[in-house]
Design an enzyme around this catalytic site. Sequence first.
Site, PDB file in Angstrom:
ATOM      1  N   VAL A   1       5.323  -0.777   2.594  1.00  0.00           N
ATOM      2  CA  VAL A   1       4.280  -1.014   3.591  1.00  0.00           C
ATOM      3  C   VAL A   1       3.217  -1.933   2.997  1.00  0.00           C
ATOM      4  O   VAL A   1       2.761  -1.723   1.863  1.00  0.00           O
ATOM      5  CB  VAL A   1       3.641   0.306   4.050  1.00  0.00           C
ATOM      6  CG1 VAL A   1       2.607   0.044   5.140  1.00  0.00           C
ATOM      7  CG2 VAL A   1       4.711   1.267   4.556  1.00  0.00           C
TER       8      VAL A   1
ATOM      9  N   ILE B   1       0.819  -1.221   0.000  1.00  0.00           N
ATOM     10  CA  ILE B   1       0.000   0.000   0.000  1.00  0.00           C
ATOM     11  C   ILE B   1       0.847   1.263   0.000  1.00  0.00           C
ATOM     12  O   ILE B   1       0.316   2.372   0.051  1.00  0.00           O
ATOM     13  CB  ILE B   1      -0.962   0.024   1.205  1.00  0.00           C
ATOM     14  CG1 ILE B   1      -0.186  -0.094   2.515  1.00  0.00           C
ATOM     15  CG2 ILE B   1      -2.002  -1.079   1.080  1.00  0.00           C
ATOM     16  CD1 ILE B   1      -1.056   0.038   3.764  1.00  0.00           C
ATOM     17  N   GLY B   2       2.155   1.118  -0.061  1.00  0.00           N
ATOM     18  CA  GLY B   2       3.016   2.306  -0.092  1.00  0.00           C
ATOM     19  C   GLY B   2       4.478   1.942   0.010  1.00  0.00           C
ATOM     20  O   GLY B   2       4.842   0.842   0.422  1.00  0.00           O
ATOM     21  N   THR B   3       5.324   2.875  -0.408  1.00  0.00           N
ATOM     22  CA  THR B   3       6.771   2.694  -0.318  1.00  0.00           C
ATOM     23  C   THR B   3       7.390   3.963   0.241  1.00  0.00           C
ATOM     24  O   THR B   3       6.810   5.048   0.151  1.00  0.00           O
ATOM     25  CB  THR B   3       7.402   2.386  -1.685  1.00  0.00           C
ATOM     26  OG1 THR B   3       7.109   3.461  -2.592  1.00  0.00           O
ATOM     27  CG2 THR B   3       6.868   1.087  -2.250  1.00  0.00           C
ATOM     28  N   GLY B   4       8.573   3.829   0.813  1.00  0.00           N
ATOM     29  CA  GLY B   4       9.274   4.989   1.364  1.00  0.00           C
ATOM     30  C   GLY B   4      10.756   4.721   1.437  1.00  0.00           C
ATOM     31  O   GLY B   4      11.251   3.709   0.941  1.00  0.00           O
TER      32      GLY B   4
ATOM     33  N   ASP C   1      12.434  12.636  10.570  1.00  0.00           N
ATOM     34  CA  ASP C   1      11.879  12.678   9.212  1.00  0.00           C
ATOM     35  C   ASP C   1      10.404  13.080   9.241  1.00  0.00           C
ATOM     36  O   ASP C   1       9.544  12.398   8.675  1.00  0.00           O
ATOM     37  CB  ASP C   1      12.055  11.314   8.539  1.00  0.00           C
ATOM     38  CG  ASP C   1      11.793  11.370   7.035  1.00  0.00           C
ATOM     39  OD1 ASP C   1      11.734  12.489   6.481  1.00  0.00           O
ATOM     40  OD2 ASP C   1      11.655  10.302   6.415  1.00  0.00           O
TER      41      ASP C   1
ATOM     42  N   LYS D   1       5.691  -2.887   7.800  1.00  0.00           N
ATOM     43  CA  LYS D   1       6.730  -2.149   7.077  1.00  0.00           C
ATOM     44  C   LYS D   1       7.909  -3.089   6.867  1.00  0.00           C
ATOM     45  O   LYS D   1       8.644  -3.406   7.798  1.00  0.00           O
ATOM     46  CB  LYS D   1       7.164  -0.898   7.833  1.00  0.00           C
ATOM     47  CG  LYS D   1       8.185  -0.062   7.054  1.00  0.00           C
ATOM     48  CD  LYS D   1       8.530   1.215   7.793  1.00  0.00           C
ATOM     49  CE  LYS D   1       7.417   2.230   7.686  1.00  0.00           C
ATOM     50  NZ  LYS D   1       7.296   2.790   6.321  1.00  0.00           N
TER      51      LYS D   1
END
Length: 570
Positions: A290, A282-285, A404, A304
């Site tokens: 994630v 559902i997401g990257t960082g 962050d 994560k």
Amino acid sequence: MGNNNLSGPIPSTLGYLTNLKRLYLDSNRLNGRIPHEIGSLSDLAVLNLSRNNIQGTIPDELTHLPVLYFLNLSSNKLSGQIPSTIGRLCNLEFLDLSNNKLNGPIPKEIGNCSGMLNITLSNNSLNGSIPPEFGEMLLLEYFDLSHNNFSGTIPKSLRSMSSLDLSYNNLEGEIPIYLQGNPPQKFIGNKGLCGRVSGLPSCSKHGKHGSFTFKFILPPTIFVSFIIFGILVLLKCKDKNPKLSSGPTKNGDVFSILNYDGRIAYEDIIEVTEDFDIKYCIGTGGYGSVYKANLPSGRVVALKKLHGSEAQDLTFINSFQNEAEVLSKVRHRNIVKFFGFCLHKKCMFLIYEYMERGSLFCVLRNEEQAVELDWVKRVNIVKGVAHALFYLHHNCSPPVVHRDISSNNILLNSNLEARVADFGLARLLHSDFSNRTIVAGTYGYIAPELAYTMVVTEKCDVYSFGVVALEVLMGRHPGDLLSSSPSLDPKIKLTDVLDQRLSPPVSQKVVKDIVLVSSIAFACLRFKPKSRPTMQQVSQEFISSKARMQKKFREITIFELRNQEIYLSD
């Protein structure tokens, strides 16, 4: 003028620039001496002459700069002793004299600089003992005396800090117990040191003192240990929600649930995500990807999955578990709950509370969702983030610096309430490097001092919070509003930069809140870290402020807010 090919001596005529506040001449080919005329620059706050070929001694005149808070003379050919008059620089926060040819003792007068955050004196020929006065510098977090000739014992007054390096000196005696948690490489190269640090001899083996310690100190220690153990057992028995134990899974991996009200099994996580199939992502960082996991119990968690494969390193596993234990104790309504972790030879992942509405960044950039985020909800988001950071900075032990803060790391639940995510991850993954900027943060949110120092402090979080606060009001990143460029039109009104997708605020209370958020945001964006408020002050201002407007809302300009011409008064 840093990072060029400038050569020759530094001109003494710089002393005529009496309004100069910051002077960067670093990373050039400058030689000669430091002109004493620089000491006449009474407004100078930052002086960076590092990485040149400057010779001679440090002139006493540099210690006459009343507002200087950043002094970097590292990587030159400076010789002689450190002036004791440096202790007069009451605003000094950063001092780097490393990689020179300095000799003699450290002036104990430096201990008078009570606001000091960073002292780096490594790779010189300094000698003598470490002044015990340094233990009185309560804000000091980075202290590097490595590769010198210091002797004597480590002062017992020297407190634990984020990063301490005393390696390669001539120190002797026992390492104070509250410093023994530092990595062993921070003490190597000192043949006379002993203590409970990997690679160093036990102090009990050092001469007659060792037998004395064993005979007279150990029995009471064992007795006290039994008492502490008994208390812990009683407390555990009274715990209505005991933590699940951690340990290896059937595959030999480290899997730990630190803080959860129901059982999570490693096998369940692998099964429900089909071994982290991309369709569950559902997401990257910057730290990893994630995944959403629907557990058999019906609960939903966010996983994560971290970059890197350090889980095979026993030292990393131990430090990771210790840091994870600290993070598991963080409890605040505006902080995403951290439940546990898994260390596997092929992957690592963390287990978090799942947030239905995703990141603030994505919501602000979606037309429909941005409109749903009305002024009241936006003000509450800013307040929630402020309270969360206040808790991390001032109510956690040890304090947690986020490192962050950005709209990507602020998540929203089903009611569009803010939760700060990814807190403490940089320390979790890089505990040996402490406050150094291993992970530099998100571009556009990074405090300006990180361009010239490797130290991250709470004031870096304060700056990033200011950026996010403006972004929430504007519906987009504030961009040019962060700079103090004289080209910016001083007539730009606050109402001109507010998110135009929303109708102008009508309620007088909401109007006051928007002005208050704007005023606090610009205070958090001040260039000098020491001039920024603490998150405790920000949080208390949001809670207790009973201000009234002194000027019409539509007349307030960005220029006035930036220059802190306050429009709110008690």
